[in-house]
Design a protein around this motif. Structure first.
Motif, PDB file in Angstrom:
ATOM      1  N   GLU A 174       0.831  -1.209   0.000  1.00  0.00           N
ATOM      2  CA  GLU A 174       0.000   0.000   0.000  1.00  0.00           C
ATOM      3  C   GLU A 174       0.865   1.259   0.000  1.00  0.00           C
ATOM      4  N   ILE A 175       1.904   1.275   0.828  1.00  0.00           N
ATOM      5  CA  ILE A 175       2.808   2.438   0.862  1.00  0.00           C
ATOM      6  C   ILE A 175       3.441   2.660  -0.504  1.00  0.00           C
ATOM      7  N   CYS A 176       3.907   1.572  -1.098  1.00  0.00           N
ATOM      8  CA  CYS A 176       4.541   1.682  -2.407  1.00  0.00           C
ATOM      9  C   CYS A 176       3.557   2.195  -3.454  1.00  0.00           C
ATOM     10  N   SER A 177       2.324   1.696  -3.428  1.00  0.00           N
ATOM     11  CA  SER A 177       1.333   2.127  -4.412  1.00  0.00           C
ATOM     12  C   SER A 177       1.000   3.606  -4.251  1.00  0.00           C
ATOM     13  N   GLU A 178       0.902   4.058  -2.999  1.00  0.00           N
ATOM     14  CA  GLU A 178       0.634   5.475  -2.748  1.00  0.00           C
ATOM     15  C   GLU A 178       1.766   6.341  -3.295  1.00  0.00           C
ATOM     16  N   MET A 179       2.999   5.899  -3.069  1.00  0.00           N
ATOM     17  CA  MET A 179       4.146   6.690  -3.532  1.00  0.00           C
ATOM     18  C   MET A 179       4.287   6.654  -5.049  1.00  0.00           C
ATOM     19  N   LEU A 180       3.915   5.536  -5.668  1.00  0.00           N
ATOM     20  CA  LEU A 180       3.898   5.481  -7.123  1.00  0.00           C
ATOM     21  C   LEU A 180       2.935   6.532  -7.679  1.00  0.00           C
ATOM     22  N   GLY A 181       1.740   6.589  -7.090  1.00  0.00           N
ATOM     23  CA  GLY A 181       0.778   7.580  -7.531  1.00  0.00           C
ATOM     24  C   GLY A 181       1.279   8.997  -7.347  1.00  0.00           C
ATOM     25  N   GLU A 182       1.987   9.238  -6.227  1.00  0.00           N
ATOM     26  CA  GLU A 182       2.508  10.579  -5.985  1.00  0.00           C
ATOM     27  C   GLU A 182       3.656  10.918  -6.928  1.00  0.00           C
ATOM     28  N   LEU A 183       4.545   9.954  -7.150  1.00  0.00           N
ATOM     29  CA  LEU A 183       5.653  10.200  -8.071  1.00  0.00           C
ATOM     30  C   LEU A 183       5.155  10.595  -9.454  1.00  0.00           C
ATOM     31  N   ALA A 184       4.066   9.981  -9.884  1.00  0.00           N
ATOM     32  CA  ALA A 184       3.533  10.259 -11.218  1.00  0.00           C
ATOM     33  C   ALA A 184       3.037  11.690 -11.356  1.00  0.00           C
ATOM     34  N   THR A 185       2.843  12.394 -10.232  1.00  0.00           N
ATOM     35  CA  THR A 185       2.356  13.779 -10.277  1.00  0.00           C
ATOM     36  C   THR A 185       3.481  14.803 -10.117  1.00  0.00           C
ATOM     37  N   ILE A 186       4.698  14.359  -9.852  1.00  0.00           N
ATOM     38  CA  ILE A 186       5.796  15.292  -9.586  1.00  0.00           C
ATOM     39  C   ILE A 186       6.422  15.732 -10.897  1.00  0.00           C
ATOM     40  N   PRO A 187       6.435  17.027 -11.195  1.00  0.00           N
ATOM     41  CA  PRO A 187       7.017  17.503 -12.454  1.00  0.00           C
ATOM     42  C   PRO A 187       8.471  17.056 -12.605  1.00  0.00           C
ATOM     43  N   GLY A 188       8.779  16.527 -13.772  1.00  0.00           N
ATOM     44  CA  GLY A 188      10.142  16.112 -14.067  1.00  0.00           C
ATOM     45  C   GLY A 188      10.429  14.650 -13.812  1.00  0.00           C
TER      46      GLY A 188
END
Length: 294
Positions: free
Chosen positions: A251-265
Protein backbone atom coordinates in the motif's frame (compact mmCIF):
# COMPACT_ATOMS: atom_id res chain seq x y z
CA UNK A 1 6.98 -1.67 -25.96
CA UNK A 2 10.60 -1.04 -24.94
CA UNK A 3 11.79 1.25 -22.17
CA UNK A 4 13.25 3.50 -24.85
CA UNK A 5 9.91 3.81 -26.63
CA UNK A 6 7.95 4.14 -23.40
CA UNK A 7 10.05 7.15 -22.36
CA UNK A 8 9.09 8.81 -25.63
CA UNK A 9 5.38 8.09 -25.52
CA UNK A 10 4.36 7.85 -21.86
CA UNK A 11 4.34 10.38 -19.07
CA UNK A 12 5.36 7.74 -16.51
CA UNK A 13 7.27 4.51 -17.10
CA UNK A 14 7.60 1.52 -14.78
CA UNK A 15 10.61 -0.80 -14.54
CA UNK A 16 11.53 -3.48 -12.02
CA UNK A 17 14.53 -5.59 -11.05
CA UNK A 18 14.66 -9.34 -11.53
CA UNK A 19 16.50 -11.19 -8.78
CA UNK A 20 19.67 -12.42 -10.43
CA UNK A 21 21.38 -15.61 -9.31
CA UNK A 22 24.67 -17.43 -9.72
CA UNK A 23 22.64 -20.50 -10.70
CA UNK A 24 22.23 -20.84 -14.50
CA UNK A 25 18.49 -21.42 -14.21
CA UNK A 26 16.86 -20.15 -17.39
CA UNK A 27 13.35 -21.14 -16.32
CA UNK A 28 13.63 -19.20 -13.04
CA UNK A 29 14.78 -16.06 -14.86
CA UNK A 30 12.06 -16.26 -17.49
CA UNK A 31 9.43 -16.94 -14.79
CA UNK A 32 10.42 -13.72 -13.03
CA UNK A 33 10.23 -11.81 -16.28
CA UNK A 34 6.75 -13.14 -16.94
CA UNK A 35 5.59 -12.21 -13.43
CA UNK A 36 6.74 -8.64 -14.00
CA UNK A 37 5.77 -8.34 -17.68
CA UNK A 38 2.17 -7.09 -17.21
CA UNK A 39 3.26 -4.39 -14.75
CA UNK A 40 6.42 -2.95 -16.33
CA UNK A 41 7.89 -1.46 -19.48
CA UNK A 42 11.29 -3.10 -18.89
CA UNK A 43 13.23 -5.19 -16.40
CA UNK A 44 16.52 -4.14 -14.82
CA UNK A 45 19.47 -6.54 -15.10
CA UNK A 46 22.09 -5.90 -12.40
CA UNK A 47 25.85 -6.39 -12.79
CA UNK A 48 27.17 -8.45 -9.85
CA UNK A 49 26.12 -5.99 -7.10
CA UNK A 50 28.18 -6.18 -3.94
CA UNK A 51 30.78 -8.18 -5.90
CA UNK A 52 28.55 -11.26 -5.61
CA UNK A 53 28.75 -13.38 -8.75
CA UNK A 54 25.55 -13.99 -10.65
CA UNK A 55 24.47 -14.75 -14.21
CA UNK A 56 26.04 -12.58 -16.90
CA UNK A 57 23.90 -9.57 -17.67
CA UNK A 58 24.42 -10.09 -21.40
CA UNK A 59 23.21 -13.69 -21.15
CA UNK A 60 20.20 -12.70 -19.03
CA UNK A 61 19.33 -9.91 -21.46
CA UNK A 62 19.46 -12.30 -24.42
CA UNK A 63 17.20 -14.80 -22.64
CA UNK A 64 14.62 -12.14 -21.77
CA UNK A 65 14.69 -10.57 -25.23
CA UNK A 66 13.87 -13.99 -26.66
CA UNK A 67 10.71 -13.88 -24.52
CA UNK A 68 9.78 -10.38 -25.71
CA UNK A 69 10.81 -8.74 -22.42
CA UNK A 70 12.87 -5.56 -22.69
CA UNK A 71 16.00 -5.43 -20.48
CA UNK A 72 17.87 -2.43 -19.08
CA UNK A 73 21.41 -3.77 -18.82
CA UNK A 74 23.51 -2.48 -15.90
CA UNK A 75 27.23 -2.04 -16.58
CA UNK A 76 29.70 -1.29 -13.78
CA UNK A 77 33.30 -0.20 -14.20
CA UNK A 78 34.53 -2.24 -11.23
CA UNK A 79 35.11 -5.65 -12.81
CA UNK A 80 36.19 -5.04 -16.43
CA UNK A 81 38.75 -2.93 -18.21
CA UNK A 82 38.03 -0.49 -21.02
CA UNK A 83 38.22 -3.03 -23.84
CA UNK A 84 35.96 -5.52 -22.07
CA UNK A 85 33.37 -2.85 -21.24
CA UNK A 86 33.34 -1.47 -24.77
CA UNK A 87 33.11 -4.98 -26.20
CA UNK A 88 30.13 -5.79 -23.94
CA UNK A 89 28.43 -2.56 -24.99
CA UNK A 90 28.76 -3.45 -28.67
CA UNK A 91 27.62 -7.00 -27.88
CA UNK A 92 24.56 -5.69 -26.03
CA UNK A 93 23.57 -3.64 -29.06
CA UNK A 94 24.03 -6.68 -31.31
CA UNK A 95 21.66 -8.68 -29.08
CA UNK A 96 18.99 -6.01 -29.35
CA UNK A 97 19.49 -4.28 -26.00
CA UNK A 98 18.47 -0.64 -26.39
CA UNK A 99 19.06 0.68 -22.85
CA UNK A 100 22.03 0.43 -20.49
CA UNK A 101 22.65 1.88 -17.03
CA UNK A 102 26.31 2.80 -16.50
CA UNK A 103 27.77 3.15 -13.02
CA UNK A 104 31.08 3.01 -11.20
CA UNK A 105 30.23 0.03 -9.03
CA UNK A 106 30.73 -0.46 -5.31
CA UNK A 107 34.08 -1.48 -3.89
CA UNK A 108 34.26 -5.21 -3.18
CA UNK A 109 33.46 -5.94 0.50
CA UNK A 110 36.44 -6.68 2.73
CA UNK A 111 34.97 -10.01 3.87
CA UNK A 112 35.25 -11.63 0.44
CA UNK A 113 37.84 -14.42 0.35
CA UNK A 114 39.95 -14.55 -1.70
CA UNK A 115 40.13 -10.78 -1.98
CA UNK A 116 38.68 -9.26 -5.14
CA UNK A 117 40.59 -6.44 -6.75
CA UNK A 118 38.50 -3.78 -8.48
CA UNK A 119 39.56 -2.75 -11.98
CA UNK A 120 38.14 0.79 -12.33
CA UNK A 121 40.11 1.25 -15.52
CA UNK A 122 37.37 3.39 -17.03
CA UNK A 123 35.20 6.07 -15.49
CA UNK A 124 31.44 5.87 -16.12
CA UNK A 125 31.45 9.12 -18.07
CA UNK A 126 34.13 7.73 -20.40
CA UNK A 127 31.94 4.70 -21.12
CA UNK A 128 28.96 6.98 -21.74
CA UNK A 129 31.06 8.98 -24.19
CA UNK A 130 32.04 5.77 -25.99
CA UNK A 131 28.36 4.84 -26.31
CA UNK A 132 27.60 8.28 -27.72
CA UNK A 133 30.45 7.93 -30.23
CA UNK A 134 29.05 4.58 -31.34
CA UNK A 135 25.68 6.19 -31.93
CA UNK A 136 27.28 8.92 -34.04
CA UNK A 137 29.49 6.56 -36.09
CA UNK A 138 27.95 5.75 -39.46
CA UNK A 139 29.77 2.44 -39.86
CA UNK A 140 28.68 0.94 -36.51
CA UNK A 141 25.37 -0.98 -36.43
CA UNK A 142 24.20 0.53 -33.14
CA UNK A 143 20.66 1.89 -32.98
CA UNK A 144 20.52 5.64 -33.35
CA UNK A 145 18.51 6.20 -30.17
CA UNK A 146 20.36 3.75 -27.91
CA UNK A 147 19.68 4.97 -24.35
CA UNK A 148 22.44 5.43 -21.79
CA UNK A 149 21.59 5.85 -18.12
CA UNK A 150 23.60 7.18 -15.20
CA UNK A 151 23.02 7.10 -11.45
CA UNK A 152 22.45 9.92 -8.98
CA UNK A 153 22.01 10.14 -5.22
CA UNK A 154 18.87 12.09 -4.48
CA UNK A 155 18.98 14.45 -1.47
CA UNK A 156 17.32 17.60 -0.14
CA UNK A 157 19.16 20.48 -1.87
CA UNK A 158 18.99 24.13 -0.91
CA UNK A 159 18.05 26.92 -3.29
CA UNK A 160 21.68 27.51 -4.30
CA UNK A 161 22.29 23.96 -5.51
CA UNK A 162 23.53 23.59 -9.07
CA UNK A 163 23.56 20.05 -10.54
CA UNK A 164 27.05 20.24 -12.01
CA UNK A 165 27.72 16.49 -11.96
CA UNK A 166 24.45 15.64 -13.66
CA UNK A 167 25.14 18.24 -16.33
CA UNK A 168 28.50 16.59 -16.96
CA UNK A 169 26.86 13.18 -17.25
CA UNK A 170 24.37 14.58 -19.74
CA UNK A 171 27.20 16.14 -21.73
CA UNK A 172 29.00 12.78 -21.71
CA UNK A 173 26.00 11.07 -23.29
CA UNK A 174 23.55 10.13 -20.54
CA UNK A 175 19.87 10.13 -21.51
CA UNK A 176 18.28 9.13 -18.20
CA UNK A 177 19.13 9.24 -14.49
CA UNK A 178 18.26 6.54 -11.98
CA UNK A 179 18.33 7.30 -8.25
CA UNK A 180 18.79 5.26 -5.10
CA UNK A 181 15.86 4.07 -2.96
CA UNK A 182 13.89 7.02 -1.62
CA UNK A 183 10.65 6.86 0.39
CA UNK A 184 10.63 10.58 1.19
CA UNK A 185 8.37 12.33 -1.31
CA UNK A 186 9.13 15.78 0.13
CA UNK A 187 12.80 15.25 -0.72
CA UNK A 188 11.87 14.06 -4.21
CA UNK A 189 9.71 17.11 -4.82
CA UNK A 190 12.40 19.54 -3.69
CA UNK A 191 15.11 17.72 -5.63
CA UNK A 192 13.06 17.74 -8.81
CA UNK A 193 12.24 21.43 -8.40
CA UNK A 194 15.97 22.07 -8.64
CA UNK A 195 16.27 19.81 -11.71
CA UNK A 196 13.40 21.62 -13.43
CA UNK A 197 14.87 25.02 -12.53
CA UNK A 198 18.21 23.97 -14.02
CA UNK A 199 16.36 22.80 -17.16
CA UNK A 200 17.94 19.37 -16.82
CA UNK A 201 14.58 17.67 -17.27
CA UNK A 202 14.71 18.82 -20.92
CA UNK A 203 17.88 16.77 -21.36
CA UNK A 204 17.45 13.87 -18.94
CA UNK A 205 14.63 11.55 -17.88
CA UNK A 206 14.57 10.95 -14.11
CA UNK A 207 13.67 7.49 -12.75
CA UNK A 208 13.18 7.09 -8.99
CA UNK A 209 13.77 3.85 -7.06
CA UNK A 210 11.14 2.37 -4.74
CA UNK A 211 10.33 -0.99 -3.18
CA UNK A 212 7.32 -2.64 -1.56
CA UNK A 213 8.71 -3.15 1.95
CA UNK A 214 7.79 -6.66 3.22
CA UNK A 215 8.34 -6.04 6.96
CA UNK A 216 9.48 -3.53 9.59
CA UNK A 217 12.81 -5.38 9.75
CA UNK A 218 13.27 -4.85 6.03
CA UNK A 219 12.54 -1.13 6.44
CA UNK A 220 15.17 -0.88 9.17
CA UNK A 221 17.64 -2.86 7.07
CA UNK A 222 17.18 -0.61 4.03
CA UNK A 223 17.60 2.51 6.14
CA UNK A 224 20.76 1.23 7.83
CA UNK A 225 22.47 -0.75 5.08
CA UNK A 226 21.50 0.45 1.62
CA UNK A 227 23.81 3.24 0.57
CA UNK A 228 21.98 6.56 0.32
CA UNK A 229 18.53 5.10 1.01
CA UNK A 230 16.05 7.57 2.48
CA UNK A 231 13.45 5.95 4.74
CA UNK A 232 11.62 8.49 6.96
CA UNK A 233 10.69 7.48 10.52
CA UNK A 234 7.01 7.79 9.57
CA UNK A 235 7.38 4.91 7.09
CA UNK A 236 9.04 2.66 9.66
CA UNK A 237 6.41 3.54 12.26
CA UNK A 238 3.63 2.78 9.80
CA UNK A 239 5.16 -0.62 9.04
CA UNK A 240 5.54 -1.38 12.75
CA UNK A 241 1.88 -0.51 13.48
CA UNK A 242 0.49 -2.55 10.60
CA UNK A 243 -1.48 -5.73 11.35
CA UNK A 244 -0.29 -7.07 7.99
CA UNK A 245 3.11 -5.46 7.26
CA UNK A 246 3.51 -7.05 3.83
CA UNK A 247 0.16 -5.67 2.66
CA UNK A 248 1.01 -2.31 4.22
CA UNK A 249 4.31 -2.25 2.33
CA UNK A 250 2.46 -2.77 -0.94
CA UNK A 251 0.00 0.00 0.00
CA UNK A 252 2.81 2.44 0.86
CA UNK A 253 4.54 1.68 -2.41
CA UNK A 254 1.33 2.13 -4.41
CA UNK A 255 0.63 5.47 -2.75
CA UNK A 256 4.15 6.69 -3.53
CA UNK A 257 3.90 5.48 -7.12
CA UNK A 258 0.78 7.58 -7.53
CA UNK A 259 2.51 10.58 -5.98
CA UNK A 260 5.65 10.20 -8.07
CA UNK A 261 3.53 10.26 -11.22
CA UNK A 262 2.36 13.78 -10.28
CA UNK A 263 5.80 15.29 -9.59
CA UNK A 264 7.02 17.50 -12.45
CA UNK A 265 10.14 16.11 -14.07
CA UNK A 266 9.80 12.54 -12.78
CA UNK A 267 9.65 10.19 -15.79
CA UNK A 268 9.22 6.88 -14.02
CA UNK A 269 10.19 4.41 -11.34
CA UNK A 270 12.53 1.48 -10.78
CA UNK A 271 11.04 -1.09 -8.39
CA UNK A 272 13.11 -3.51 -6.32
CA UNK A 273 11.78 -6.61 -4.62
CA UNK A 274 12.87 -7.17 -1.01
CA UNK A 275 10.34 -9.93 -0.47
CA UNK A 276 7.86 -11.60 -2.81
CA UNK A 277 8.33 -10.59 -6.45
CA UNK A 278 4.55 -10.61 -6.83
CA UNK A 279 4.40 -7.57 -4.54
CA UNK A 280 5.65 -5.43 -7.42
CA UNK A 281 2.73 -6.08 -9.81
CA UNK A 282 0.39 -5.76 -6.82
CA UNK A 283 1.73 -2.29 -5.95
CA UNK A 284 1.65 -1.14 -9.57
CA UNK A 285 -1.92 -2.34 -10.05
CA UNK A 286 -3.09 -0.70 -6.82
CA UNK A 287 -1.47 2.61 -7.80
CA UNK A 288 -3.27 2.88 -11.12
CA UNK A 289 -0.23 4.36 -12.86
CA UNK A 290 -0.23 1.73 -15.61
CA UNK A 291 -3.94 2.10 -16.29
CA UNK A 292 -3.39 5.82 -16.70
CA UNK A 293 -0.88 5.35 -19.52
CA UNK A 294 -2.11 2.26 -21.37
Amino acid sequence: MSFRDALKTRDFVVTAHVNMSRVPDVDALVKQGNILRPAVDAVQITDNPGAEVHMSGLAASALLLAEGIDPILHMTCRDRNRIALQSDLVGAAALGVTSVLVMRGDRAPDHLKPRVRGVFDTRPQELMTFARQLKDARDVPLVDDFLVGATATIFDPDATFTPVNLTRKSDAGANFIQTQLCFDMDVVRNYMRRMVAAQLTHRLSFVMALSPLPSPDAAHWVRDNVRGALVPPSIIERMERAADPEREGVEICSEMLGELATIPGVSGVSLLSLGSLESIPAAVEASGVRAAVQ
